[in-house]
Write a protein that holds these residues in place. Structure first.
Motif, PDB file in Angstrom:
ATOM      1  N   GLU A 120       7.452 -29.249   7.833  1.00  0.00           N
ATOM      2  CA  GLU A 120       6.660 -30.061   8.000  1.00  0.00           C
ATOM      3  C   GLU A 120       7.691 -30.889   9.089  1.00  0.00           C
ATOM      4  OE1 GLU A 120       7.252 -32.406   4.371  1.00  0.00           O
ATOM      5  OE2 GLU A 120       5.175 -31.415   3.551  1.00  0.00           O
ATOM      6  N   SER A 121       7.198 -31.570   9.955  1.00  0.00           N
ATOM      7  CA  SER A 121       7.551 -32.411  10.938  1.00  0.00           C
ATOM      8  C   SER A 121       7.455 -33.782  11.129  1.00  0.00           C
ATOM      9  CB  SER A 121       8.022 -31.611  12.488  1.00  0.00           C
ATOM     10  OG  SER A 121       8.695 -32.207  13.418  1.00  0.00           O
ATOM     11  N   ASN A 122       8.790 -34.467  11.738  1.00  0.00           N
ATOM     12  CA  ASN A 122       8.416 -35.450  12.667  1.00  0.00           C
ATOM     13  C   ASN A 122       8.989 -35.863  13.538  1.00  0.00           C
ATOM     14  OD1 ASN A 122      11.260 -36.230  12.105  1.00  0.00           O
ATOM     15  ND2 ASN A 122      11.352 -38.032  11.258  1.00  0.00           N
ATOM     16  N   ILE A 123       9.032 -35.086  14.423  1.00  0.00           N
ATOM     17  CA  ILE A 123       9.101 -34.487  16.126  1.00  0.00           C
ATOM     18  C   ILE A 123       8.243 -35.013  16.895  1.00  0.00           C
ATOM     19  CG2 ILE A 123      10.269 -33.834  17.481  1.00  0.00           C
ATOM     20  CD1 ILE A 123      11.885 -32.178  15.487  1.00  0.00           C
ATOM     21  N   GLY A 124       8.294 -36.816  17.327  1.00  0.00           N
ATOM     22  CA  GLY A 124       6.998 -36.524  18.102  1.00  0.00           C
ATOM     23  C   GLY A 124       6.772 -35.990  19.621  1.00  0.00           C
ATOM     24  N   VAL A 125       7.494 -34.931  19.696  1.00  0.00           N
ATOM     25  CA  VAL A 125       7.009 -34.104  21.335  1.00  0.00           C
ATOM     26  C   VAL A 125       7.142 -32.401  20.562  1.00  0.00           C
ATOM     27  CG1 VAL A 125       7.648 -35.275  22.731  1.00  0.00           C
ATOM     28  CG2 VAL A 125       9.393 -33.996  21.811  1.00  0.00           C
ATOM     29  N   GLU A 126       6.213 -31.861  21.850  1.00  0.00           N
ATOM     30  CA  GLU A 126       5.840 -30.386  20.990  1.00  0.00           C
ATOM     31  C   GLU A 126       6.900 -29.529  21.539  1.00  0.00           C
ATOM     32  OE1 GLU A 126       4.450 -32.172  23.101  1.00  0.00           O
ATOM     33  OE2 GLU A 126       2.285 -31.766  22.827  1.00  0.00           O
ATOM     34  N   ASN A 127       7.452 -28.892  21.097  1.00  0.00           N
ATOM     35  CA  ASN A 127       9.055 -27.942  20.579  1.00  0.00           C
ATOM     36  C   ASN A 127       8.755 -26.976  21.249  1.00  0.00           C
ATOM     37  OD1 ASN A 127      11.341 -30.541  21.430  1.00  0.00           O
ATOM     38  ND2 ASN A 127      10.163 -30.415  19.760  1.00  0.00           N
ATOM     39  N   ARG A 128       8.475 -25.286  21.667  1.00  0.00           N
ATOM     40  CA  ARG A 128       9.064 -24.315  22.269  1.00  0.00           C
ATOM     41  C   ARG A 128       9.796 -23.561  21.366  1.00  0.00           C
ATOM     42  NH1 ARG A 128       5.082 -20.322  21.885  1.00  0.00           N
ATOM     43  NH2 ARG A 128       3.684 -22.051  23.240  1.00  0.00           N
ATOM     44  N   VAL A 129       9.750 -23.456  20.345  1.00  0.00           N
ATOM     45  CA  VAL A 129      10.425 -22.636  19.202  1.00  0.00           C
ATOM     46  C   VAL A 129      10.753 -20.949  19.926  1.00  0.00           C
ATOM     47  CG1 VAL A 129      11.565 -21.756  17.675  1.00  0.00           C
ATOM     48  CG2 VAL A 129      10.612 -24.339  18.046  1.00  0.00           C
ATOM     49  N   TYR A 130      11.716 -20.195  20.196  1.00  0.00           N
ATOM     50  CA  TYR A 130      12.363 -18.987  20.075  1.00  0.00           C
ATOM     51  C   TYR A 130      13.566 -18.394  19.584  1.00  0.00           C
ATOM     52  CZ  TYR A 130      10.256 -19.121  25.288  1.00  0.00           C
ATOM     53  OH  TYR A 130       9.205 -19.933  26.224  1.00  0.00           O
ATOM     54  N   VAL A 131      13.119 -17.360  18.172  1.00  0.00           N
ATOM     55  CA  VAL A 131      14.277 -17.156  16.961  1.00  0.00           C
ATOM     56  C   VAL A 131      13.895 -15.789  17.620  1.00  0.00           C
ATOM     57  CG1 VAL A 131      13.380 -19.288  15.858  1.00  0.00           C
ATOM     58  CG2 VAL A 131      11.870 -17.573  16.097  1.00  0.00           C
TER      59      VAL A 131
END
Length: 759
Positions: free
Chosen positions: A483-494
């Motif tokens: 669940e996220s309230n972040i208003g932009v896409e984020n490309r996650v690298y883990v």
């Protein structure tokens, strides 16, 4: 947890003795030189009562689902009976707090100068009737006729009030001439002298009536030097006329022209204005203000002015630094243009004159503000430095005279302003940031470093690994729900590291070409394992979807064997996982509104259907059981065991072959004997019949007989505990499916031949 089964051979010696008396069997009736003989009796007794091991269940199950580690974690398909281990764990991916930029301005050196150096020029003198005409005033009262004439050059010494000396930049001096001579002047000529030298032009006034005033303007040239003594030379002419009033004088009032400015002056000064327009650039590497409505909100900002030096020999009574694009939050919790930020230095905090001790090394001051909104079109913050100097005319004594020259400024350095934003509207510049709080964007993150890694415990797998090993868990699925309230896409690298109960460590890797595989061309770096940079092929990537303003979005990232090496990872039973990562903010370069707190809450759901294969060797299962064979006779007794056969009976509904062995231990848990006799031997329990889907269709019931050796017979009566070791193998290493009702049942019966020596 150990499963316990108990069996005691109660009063076995008495039972055996009674048997020898009632049913004697002569084994050696006559021995040379010996009157003794032997009797023999055969007994079949349970060594281990039937033990059923359901796959799932209570304390006697292979997997005890009543334990807190497994409670409510198994799912059973109502139609097929297929079971799956399912559990959810909080799975911290890391904080996205760093997605909001820290904005930083460039340092600014300000140099605010006086808009104009304007000394106070004022004076009042007069040229009398007799001085100008050469005629006695008493001879020409009002109404008397006077003949026309022209005066000679008459010099009138001037006092210029607060002006002692000056080098002219531009402008001039105004002499207001008021005619009180009682006659009409046809022409008046005026010439200004300084230090005995004429300066500027000659001013000509024609037709100056009695009682009227006219200005004689002397325009000076750049670099003209004004210095004492100063004078005004007048020449007048008049015609025949009657005197209108009794004669007096021409009154001379001196002032500067509107545009008078000097390069340097020693004088008294009224309030002078200091003014400078400045701008500074916001770091465009992190955020772009794309239009005039874009902004950033900050909770706190510190403005530090260093090396403030006043080169002017006057105090700056009021200094105002105005930021028209920075608003302060008003009482109604909103931002209004009327509430722009103004930094004011006045009163005790005024900027002192150049001769004041505070200017020796320069002053510094710091001001802090809360709840600001910054508008910076084109990433430029504009501000104005303005000030008003002290009024030295109001000072008594010689201190009212000051020397000021062009090039003297109020200088200061506005240090870089670095602010942490809590709400932004605009475009985040795509950039990599570390998943964590208060970590620099370019920091390296290491899976072995507790400062950076996010740790999760898989308790269910920890207990499962303690009961079963060497299994390959097929068709495993992991769902990362966020669940996220972040208003932009984020490309996650883990990077995800697993650690089993023995401390072995291994990575969860994506399959090449899968959506979660990192392209070799991706420029991600700084993700390490024990100091060594991980390769792109060892990293996992996924994209988070943007949330609408002031709303929360939910996303699901599903890992399966189709896109990850998931079964390999889960089959190694990671009891702990560690995650570190970075994210590329706003890769699609979209404008948005983002607001703290930025929430990214993740839950990992792991579903492990019990479709198993044993490709790397047998899976292992152990159980510890309590038995007591101390009632069996010792060979050293007259009553001893001559022969023994142990029958292992089983009923198997598991679609798995099981290789079993038993180890007998004494009361101190020391080794007594193995069944079969060598640890390398196993009793093969054949799997139940299976259908095409790998499910068992019936129960297989069989038994195996094992004869004990003489050495085993000698020590068997020391046994107090029995350890069952089972190695589970799928037939031909093919995957099978397990139902909740599947089980294996085992029992041990002993056939003992007891001999008694009768003397």
């Amino acid at each position: 947890m150990e499963l316990l089964a108990r069996f005691n051979i109660v009063n076995l010696s008495l039972l055996l003795l009674a048997g020898c008396i009632l049913i004697p069997v002569l084994s050696s009736c006559e021995r040379p030189n010996s009157p003794s003989f032997e009797t023999e009796q055969v007994f079949t007794i349970p060594v281990l009562n039937s033990q059923r091991y359901p796959l799932l269940g209570g304390s006697q199950a292979i997997i005890d689902t009543t334990l807190s580690d497994f409670e409510n974690r198994f799912e059973v398909d109502d139609q097929t009976g297929l079971i799956a281990l399912g559990f959810e764990e909080d799975f911290p991916v890391g904080s996205f707090g760093n997605v909001l930029p820290e904005l930083e301005t460039s340092p600014i050196e300000t140099s605010s100068s006086l808009t104009r150096i304007v000394p106070v020029v004022k004076g009042e003198e007069e040229a009398g009737f007799e001085q100008l005409t050469g005629l006695p005033a008493e001879s020409f009262p009002a109404g008397t006729q006077i003949s026309g004439g022209t005066s000679g050059n008459v010099s009138i010494e001037l006092g210029l009030g607060g002006l002692q000396s000056a080098i002219i930049l531009e402008g001039g001096i105004v002499f207001e001439l008021e005619n009180r001579l009682g006659l009409h002047v046809d022409e008046l000529r005026a010439r200004f002298f300084s230090g005995g030298q004429p300066l500027g032009n000659e001013a000509v006034i024609t037709s100056l009536q009695h009682g009227e005033s006219e200005d004689a303007i002397i325009l000076l040239n750049e670099n003209d030097v004004l210095q004492a003594p100063t004078s005004l030379r007048l020449t007048i002419s008049w015609g025949n006329q009657f005197m209108q009033e009794d004669p007096e004088s021409i009154l001379i009032r001196t002032s500067g022209t509107d545009d008078l400015a000097v390069i340097e002056a020693t004088a008294s000064f009224g309030p002078l204005q200091v003014l400078e327009f400045q701008e500074t650039e916001v770091d465009v590497d992190k955020f772009t203000f794309q239009d005039e409505q874009d902004f950033v909100d900050v909770n706190r900002a510190v403005f530090n002015f260093s090396s403030v030096v006043n080169q002017l020999d006057v105090d700056i009574d009021t200094l105002v630094i105005s930021f028209p694009g920075i608003f302060q939050r008003s009482g109604d919790n909103s931002f209004h243009p009327a509430d722009t930020l103004k930094i004011v230095r006045s009163g005790e905090n005024r900027i002192r004159r150049s001769s004041h001790p505070s200017n020796i090394g320069g002053q510094s001051f710091e001001v802090e503000y809360e709840n600001l909104r910054i508008f910076a079109p084109n990433n430029i913050v504009k501000f104005t430095v303005s000030g008003v100097t002290e009024n030295t005319e109001a000072i008594e004594g010689p201190d009212r005279f000051r020397t000021i020259q062009t090039g003297e400024n109020v200088e200061a350095v506005l240090d870089p302003v670095r602010v942490r934003t809590n709400r932004v509207r605009g475009m985040l510049t795509p950039r990599f940031f570390v998943l964590g709080d208060d970590v620099e964007d370019d920091a390296d993150v290491d899976l072995k470093d507790d400062e950076f890694n996010q740790r999760s415990d898989f308790d269910a797998l920890e207990f499962l690994s303690s009961r079963l090993g060497n299994l390959e868990l097929l068709d495993t699925e992991m769902e990362l729900t966020y669940e996220s309230n972040i208003g932009v896409e984020n490309r996650v690298y883990v990077a995800v590291l697993g650690r089993d109960a023995s401390g072995n460590e291994f990575l969860l890797k994506p399959l090449p070409g899968s959506p979660y595989a990192v392209s070799p061309q991706d420029s991600i770096s700084g993700i390490l394992y024990d100091g060594v940079e991980l390769q792109n092929s060892e990293l996992i990537t996924f994209q988070t979807e943007p949330a609408q303003a002031q709303k929360t979005t939910t996303g699901v990232v599903t890992f399966t064997n189709d896109n990850m090496q998931l079964s390999d990872f889960i089959s190694r039973f990671p009891v702990e996982t560690f995650l570190v990562g970075k994210a590329l903010a706003n890769p699609l370069q979209r404008s948005a509104i983002l607001e703290q707190p930025l929430n990214f809450d993740a839950m990992m759901r792991v579903k492990v259907p019990f479709s198993l294969a044993t490709t790397d060797g047998p899976a292992e299962f152990t159980d510890s059981l309590e038995v007591s064979l101390s009632g069996l006779p010792d060979r050293r007794d007259d009553l001893y065991i001559a022969e023994a056969v142990i029958t292992v009976g089983y009923a198997n509904r598991l679609p798995l072959d099981i290789d079993m062995s038993f180890r007998f231990l004494d009361a101190a848990d020391d080794f007594v004997t193995d069944l079969p006799a060598t640890s390398s031997e196993r009793i093969r329990v054949l799997s139940a019949p299976v259908d095409a889907a790998g499910f068992s269709t019936d129960v297989r019931r069989e038994s195996v007989e094992i004869s004990l050796t003489e050495e085993q017979l000698d020590r068997l009566n020391q046994s107090e505990r029995l350890v069952l070791n089972a190695e589970i193998v799928t037939r031909d290493f093919m995957p099978v499916s397990l139902r909740a009702r599947d089980f294996v049942e085992v029992d041990l019966r002993g056939r003992f031949v007891i001999r008694s020596i009768i003397e």
